[in-house]
Design an enzyme around this catalytic site. Sequence first.
Site, PDB file in Angstrom:
ATOM      1  N   TYR A  20       1.049  -0.946   0.227  1.00 38.37           N
ATOM      2  CA  TYR A  20       0.036   0.352   0.173  1.00 38.37           C
ATOM      3  C   TYR A  20       0.516   1.426   0.110  1.00 38.37           C
ATOM      4  O   TYR A  20       2.330   0.915   0.911  1.00 38.37           O
ATOM      5  CB  TYR A  20      -0.762   0.753   0.679  1.00 38.37           C
ATOM      6  CG  TYR A  20      -2.766   0.220   0.896  1.00 38.37           C
ATOM      7  CD1 TYR A  20      -3.040   1.290   0.518  1.00 38.37           C
ATOM      8  CD2 TYR A  20      -2.997  -0.615   1.434  1.00 38.37           C
ATOM      9  CE1 TYR A  20      -4.243   1.267  -0.231  1.00 38.37           C
ATOM     10  CE2 TYR A  20      -4.546  -0.958   0.492  1.00 38.37           C
ATOM     11  CZ  TYR A  20      -5.165  -0.194   0.177  1.00 38.37           C
ATOM     12  OH  TYR A  20      -6.727  -0.028  -0.093  1.00 38.37           O
ATOM     13  N   GLU A  55      -0.882   4.363  -0.731  1.00 39.34           N
ATOM     14  CA  GLU A  55      -1.244   5.978  -1.006  1.00 39.34           C
ATOM     15  C   GLU A  55      -0.741   7.466  -0.220  1.00 39.34           C
ATOM     16  O   GLU A  55       0.747   7.619   0.939  1.00 39.34           O
ATOM     17  CB  GLU A  55      -2.622   6.184  -0.099  1.00 39.34           C
ATOM     18  CG  GLU A  55      -3.153   5.431  -0.308  1.00 39.34           C
ATOM     19  CD  GLU A  55      -4.932   4.590   0.572  1.00 39.34           C
ATOM     20  OE1 GLU A  55      -5.076   5.951   1.766  1.00 39.34           O
ATOM     21  OE2 GLU A  55      -5.498   4.973   0.810  1.00 39.34           O
ATOM     22  N   LYS A  78      -2.420   1.375 -24.515  1.00 35.73           N
ATOM     23  CA  LYS A  78      -2.893   1.213 -26.588  1.00 35.73           C
ATOM     24  C   LYS A  78      -1.573   1.393 -27.485  1.00 35.73           C
ATOM     25  O   LYS A  78      -1.217   0.966 -26.579  1.00 35.73           O
ATOM     26  CB  LYS A  78      -3.928   2.180 -26.700  1.00 35.73           C
ATOM     27  CG  LYS A  78      -4.903   2.688 -25.896  1.00 35.73           C
ATOM     28  CD  LYS A  78      -6.157   3.288 -26.249  1.00 35.73           C
ATOM     29  CE  LYS A  78      -7.538   3.801 -24.998  1.00 35.73           C
ATOM     30  NZ  LYS A  78      -7.984   3.129 -24.990  1.00 35.73           N
ATOM     31  N   ASP A 130      -6.446  14.479 -24.384  1.00 32.39           N
ATOM     32  CA  ASP A 130      -6.593  13.212 -24.001  1.00 32.39           C
ATOM     33  C   ASP A 130      -5.684  12.927 -24.960  1.00 32.39           C
ATOM     34  O   ASP A 130      -6.609  12.368 -26.080  1.00 32.39           O
ATOM     35  CB  ASP A 130      -8.083  12.334 -23.699  1.00 32.39           C
ATOM     36  CG  ASP A 130      -8.417  11.623 -23.248  1.00 32.39           C
ATOM     37  OD1 ASP A 130      -7.018  10.644 -22.959  1.00 32.39           O
ATOM     38  OD2 ASP A 130      -9.670  10.636 -22.688  1.00 32.39           O
ATOM     39  N   THR A 174      -3.839   6.841 -21.773  1.00 28.76           N
ATOM     40  CA  THR A 174      -3.971   5.876 -21.163  1.00 28.76           C
ATOM     41  C   THR A 174      -2.117   4.994 -21.490  1.00 28.76           C
ATOM     42  O   THR A 174      -1.174   5.546 -22.404  1.00 28.76           O
ATOM     43  CB  THR A 174      -4.496   4.541 -21.833  1.00 28.76           C
ATOM     44  OG1 THR A 174      -4.694   4.403 -23.382  1.00 28.76           O
ATOM     45  CG2 THR A 174      -6.053   4.383 -21.786  1.00 28.76           C
ATOM     46  N   ARG A 217      -1.533  -2.346 -18.716  1.00 28.92           N
ATOM     47  CA  ARG A 217      -3.056  -1.456 -18.536  1.00 28.92           C
ATOM     48  C   ARG A 217      -3.134   0.132 -18.016  1.00 28.92           C
ATOM     49  O   ARG A 217      -2.423  -0.357 -16.742  1.00 28.92           O
ATOM     50  CB  ARG A 217      -4.562  -2.234 -17.870  1.00 28.92           C
ATOM     51  CG  ARG A 217      -4.646  -3.332 -19.401  1.00 28.92           C
ATOM     52  CD  ARG A 217      -5.555  -3.956 -19.090  1.00 28.92           C
ATOM     53  NE  ARG A 217      -6.832  -2.772 -19.873  1.00 28.92           N
ATOM     54  CZ  ARG A 217      -7.238  -2.511 -20.777  1.00 28.92           C
ATOM     55  NH1 ARG A 217      -6.331  -4.138 -21.859  1.00 28.92           N
ATOM     56  NH2 ARG A 217      -7.842  -2.582 -21.438  1.00 28.92           N
TER      57      ARG A 217
HETATM   58  N1  PLP Z   1      -9.447   8.188 -23.129  1.00 28.53           N
HETATM   59  C1  PLP Z   1      -9.588   7.870 -24.017  1.00 28.53           C
HETATM   60  C2  PLP Z   1      -9.793   8.902 -25.634  1.00 28.53           C
HETATM   61  C3  PLP Z   1     -10.014   6.834 -24.730  1.00 28.53           C
HETATM   62  O1  PLP Z   1      -9.967   6.225 -25.854  1.00 28.53           O
HETATM   63  C4  PLP Z   1     -10.677   5.385 -23.712  1.00 28.53           C
HETATM   64  C5  PLP Z   1     -10.395   3.884 -24.213  1.00 28.53           C
HETATM   65  O2  PLP Z   1     -11.195   4.277 -24.840  1.00 28.53           O
HETATM   66  C6  PLP Z   1      -9.985   5.556 -22.243  1.00 28.53           C
HETATM   67  C7  PLP Z   1     -10.018   7.634 -22.213  1.00 28.53           C
HETATM   68  C8  PLP Z   1     -10.696   5.392 -21.204  1.00 28.53           C
HETATM   69  O3  PLP Z   1      -9.364   3.969 -21.434  1.00 28.53           O
HETATM   70  P1  PLP Z   1      -9.404   3.319 -20.109  1.00 28.53           P
HETATM   71  O4  PLP Z   1      -9.555   2.422 -20.060  1.00 28.53           O
HETATM   72  O5  PLP Z   1      -7.717   3.015 -20.143  1.00 28.53           O
HETATM   73  O6  PLP Z   1      -9.994   3.662 -18.799  1.00 28.53           O
END
Ligand code: PLP
Length: 488
Positions: A80, A82, A289, A257, A286, A295
């Site tokens: 843990y 935090e 991908k 994002d 993320t 993940r």
């Molecule tokens: N943001 C975008 C642009 C995504 O395409 C995705 C997932 O497909 C996410 C966020 C969310 O990612 P996660 O599935 O790891 O929560």
Amino acid sequence: MAADSTVTSSAPAPGTECADTASTAYRAALQVIESVEPRIAAATRKELADQRDSLKLIASENYASPAVLLTMGSWLSDKYAEGTVGHRFYAGCQNVDTVESVAAEHARELFGAPYAYVQPHSGIDANLVAYWAILASRVEAPSLAEAGARHVNDLSEKDWEELRHKLGNQRLLGMSLDAGGHLTHGFRPNISGKMFSQHSYGTDPDSGLLDYDAVAAAAREFKPLILVAGYSAYPRRINFATMREIADEVGATLMVDMAHFAGLVAGKVFTGNDDPVPHAHVTTTTTHKSLRGPRGGLVLAQQEYADAVDKGCPMVLGGPLPHVMAAKAVALAEARQPAFRVYAQRIAENAKALADGFLRRGARLVTGGTDNHIVLLDVTSFGLTGRQAESALLEAGVVTNRNSIPADPNGAWYTSGIRFGTPALTTRGFGVAEFDRVAELVVDVLTNTQPEGSSKARYRLADGTAERVRAAAAELLAANPLYPGLAL
Ligand code: PLP
């Protein structure tokens, strides 16, 4: 493979070859698992076989290296931690501090970001951290000052009431779902659609491209606190310098994002105005991908947002996952190697080859092509819904996902599009010749698929199609093995 194709495979992505030591480690791990719960060992083995035997074209998936995968299976998981590096709510976190510092250092260096937060457990979590950090910086902090308080503990109940009211009344402007935006960009099935008053921008109805003048007009009218850029299914690059100008004009925070295209940023395919990190106040992603890590998620920020982002745990996150942060560090170290730039370049070249292969065979693509890793095929030209096309392709061993297209006549469930992505098969070693062959196989399946009656889901595949396509795919896959050398 058909006689006409003289496909020569390119090398698999760096780090995916499986040395004897990795094979030995996996064999031992599976034996240990088998002795406790054989069904889990069997499902794990079967998943490898399934992934090896299918054409994986899901744009958000990839294959992590054995080094990344093995890093996750350790006792780091048991700790843990935090808090943040050097400021933990638990004792004995010195090794987790090392792990988190190394991962954050790699993220800062790789993306040229002043600050990196590597704790988010997923992309959704990274976005939630970013939203709360922006609210805390832009709404909470001024409200504290207005109330004459230096710290939240100084606020009276009445001050809290006002702060809650302000926090709950903020506006967010992001890309619409059917233009390729993501649920976390202010849509109702996600908490962001309940936290914020949301307004979206779409794409030009004729070209399918982002119309920056329309984004600017929406921003002027709606005056968002946060302008979100980024996508899950838009097959083009975004000019982030222009998005920042729009945000600055209306006093918004620009949040990008880059979950989908982080690998192209890391691999320097996206530079200058295509690279969001220098332009955005806060960038989220993320790690699993196109970046090819475990993940998870991470947040990059300009220094002014760093303190607020740092409070992600316990504000919106549970305790960090040290074994996953360790795997992020390994993946980011891999992405800093020169070979990753070659890999990223090939992702984009392969997407172009796939798009050109579709166009040459008469298919219609949203925006007419691609300049990232995504190709969005409009399957109405084959007389199908996305649901029918997805199922027929799966029957023939081609794994994709259905996706809305702008102004989709079939709605968000059945859809009219199929989204393709090149990162995973590029990791296996597929090059432009193989992707042209993939386009040929996909078109073969779709031209041999008929809707059944008036159903938007049922379909009929002409006899022999699935077998023919599976056999051709098997040749491509055998020439480009997944985890070469890994024998269980
Ligand atoms: N943001 C975008 C642009 C995504 O395409 C995705 C997932 O497909 C996410 C966020 C969310 O990612 P996660 O599935 O790891 O929560």
